[in-house]
Enzyme design. Structure first.
Site, short mmCIF file in Angstrom:
data_model
loop_
_atom_site.label_atom_id
_atom_site.label_comp_id
_atom_site.label_asym_id
_atom_site.label_seq_id
_atom_site.Cartn_x
_atom_site.Cartn_y
_atom_site.Cartn_z
CE LYS A 191 40.69 35.18 46.33
NZ LYS A 191 41.89 35.03 47.15
CE LYS A 244 38.29 36.02 49.38
NZ LYS A 244 39.69 35.84 49.42
C1 PBG Z 1 44.62 35.86 49.33
C2 PBG Z 1 43.30 36.22 49.87
C3 PBG Z 1 42.54 37.39 49.67
C4 PBG Z 1 41.43 37.28 50.51
C5 PBG Z 1 41.52 36.05 51.17
N1 PBG Z 1 42.67 35.42 50.74
C6 PBG Z 1 42.81 38.61 48.87
C7 PBG Z 1 42.86 38.56 47.41
O1 PBG Z 1 42.62 37.55 46.76
O2 PBG Z 1 43.22 39.61 46.88
C8 PBG Z 1 40.36 38.32 50.69
C9 PBG Z 1 39.61 38.29 51.98
C10 PBG Z 1 38.80 39.47 52.31
O3 PBG Z 1 38.63 40.42 51.53
O4 PBG Z 1 38.30 39.49 53.43
N2 PBG Z 1 44.70 35.64 47.98
#
Ligand code: PBG
Length: 318
Positions: A191, A244
């Site tokens: 991520k 992601k």
């Molecule tokens: C929680 C999380 C996030 C997303 C999914 N889980 C936001 C982040 O890490 O700031 C992002 C999902 C999206 O942009 O569709 N940590």
């Protein structure tokens, strides 16, 4: 391969039927997961400006939406919660009467066929908006692990079928695995600290109050590091790995696919969706074609499963 004119690749492109026979990648609805956002209250459907078609929903409305999704053939959802209040530790995340826990109980009862996956993170629940607890202005890794494991356990207690930790603390998969030996863990392993989460933070009300997430989420410049994250998470007991965001990371998806034999997931994030929605609304491109091309590219790169805000619309398109 024989050269032209012996070989003419256009032969297989002459009709839609021929193109369909030659098609290498297909979109099947049961490979898609729809994100849903639960909020307190009743009768609430609160749309978000940056994410057309997506809304915060109170539990009663969430149940209705889930029933509709199930009717359309959607089989899995990824649940997020917007709590009543926030505190330093994010205690709403593991509250047995918390927003996600209440949503899970209602969905379990009213939409029994739907697979319920929960995002496990503290950022929607902490007053400072970071994904873990703070000590001296920094996110404290090891202290956060137990809170994440408690959160995941409370989700499973309330009816979650699988948990998806998205916080990027080191060791969180192991902590969750120790608490939940039998629960599928889909790890947001690779991520990135991405600029494409903007609209999500609006709907989840989870933007950090200060600083950014680069001290725990990955540097978008790195791919070898993503493979190390993945290897560690599998060692700690992850069942599936997620990359992601998706479209800026097609090479990462491909690298993970080639290195590991477990299911590979990709999150087609809010910014990827919002960009196409905005361009389509301005008349610059056709949404459906752009969405299908994006989702096909993510599958072609090697993702088995795609989390996408288009999942509901996709059900109508397929
Ligand atoms: C929680 C999380 C996030 C997303 C999914 N889980 C936001 C982040 O890490 O700031 C992002 C999902 C999206 O942009 O569709 N940590």
């Amino acid at each position: 391969m024989a050269a032209f004119p012996t070989t003419r690749l256009r032969r297989l492109r002459r009709s839609e039927a021929l193109r369909s026979l030659a098609r290498e990648t297909r979109l099947e609805l049961d490979r898609f997961v729809m994100p849903l956002f639960a909020c307190p209250g009743e009768g609430i459907v609160r749309p978000v400006a940056g994410l057309p078609g997506i809304a915060q929903r109170s539990v009663d409305e969430l149940v209705r939406e889930a029933e509709e999704l199930a009717r359309l053939g959607v089989r899995s959802v990824l649940l997020f919660g917007i709590p009543e209040g926030k505190d330093e530790e994010g205690s709403g995340a593991w509250d047995e009467d918390g927003i996600v826990q209440r949503a899970l109980r209602a969905l379990r009862a009213e939409a029994p066929g739907l697979t319920l996956i929960t995002d496990v993170c503290l950022c929607e629940y902490t007053s400072h908006g970071h994904c873990g607890v703070l000590r001296d202005g920094e996110v404290a890794n090891d202290e956060t692990l137990d809170l994440l494991a408690r959160t995941a356990a409370s989700h499973v207690e309330a009816g979650a079928d699988a948990v998806a930790p998205s916080d990027m603390m080191d060791g969180r998969v192991g902590a969750i695995r120790a608490a939940l030996p039998e629960t599928p863990v889909v790890s947001y392993a690779a991520k990135y600290a991405s600029a494409f989460y903007g609209p999500f933070r609006e709907v989840a009300e989870s933007a950090p109050a200060f600083g950014d997430r680069r001290g725990y989420q990955m540097d978008p410049a790195n791919v070898r590091e993503a493979l190390r994250e993945c290897a560690l998470d599998l060692d700690e007991g992850a069942d599936a790995l997620m990359v992601k965001p998706a479209l800026p990371c097609l090479d990462v998806i491909r690298a993970v696919r080639e290195r590991f034999d477990c299911p590979v997931w990709a999150y087609n994030v809010s910014g990827e969706y919002a960009m196409v929605k905005a361009a389509a609304a301005a008349g610059h491109l056709e949404e459906r074609a752009a969405a299908l091309e994006s989702l096909t590219a993510i599958r072609r790169a090697g993702a088995d499963v795609v989390v996408s805000y288009w999942t509901k619309e996709l059900a109508g398109w397929l």
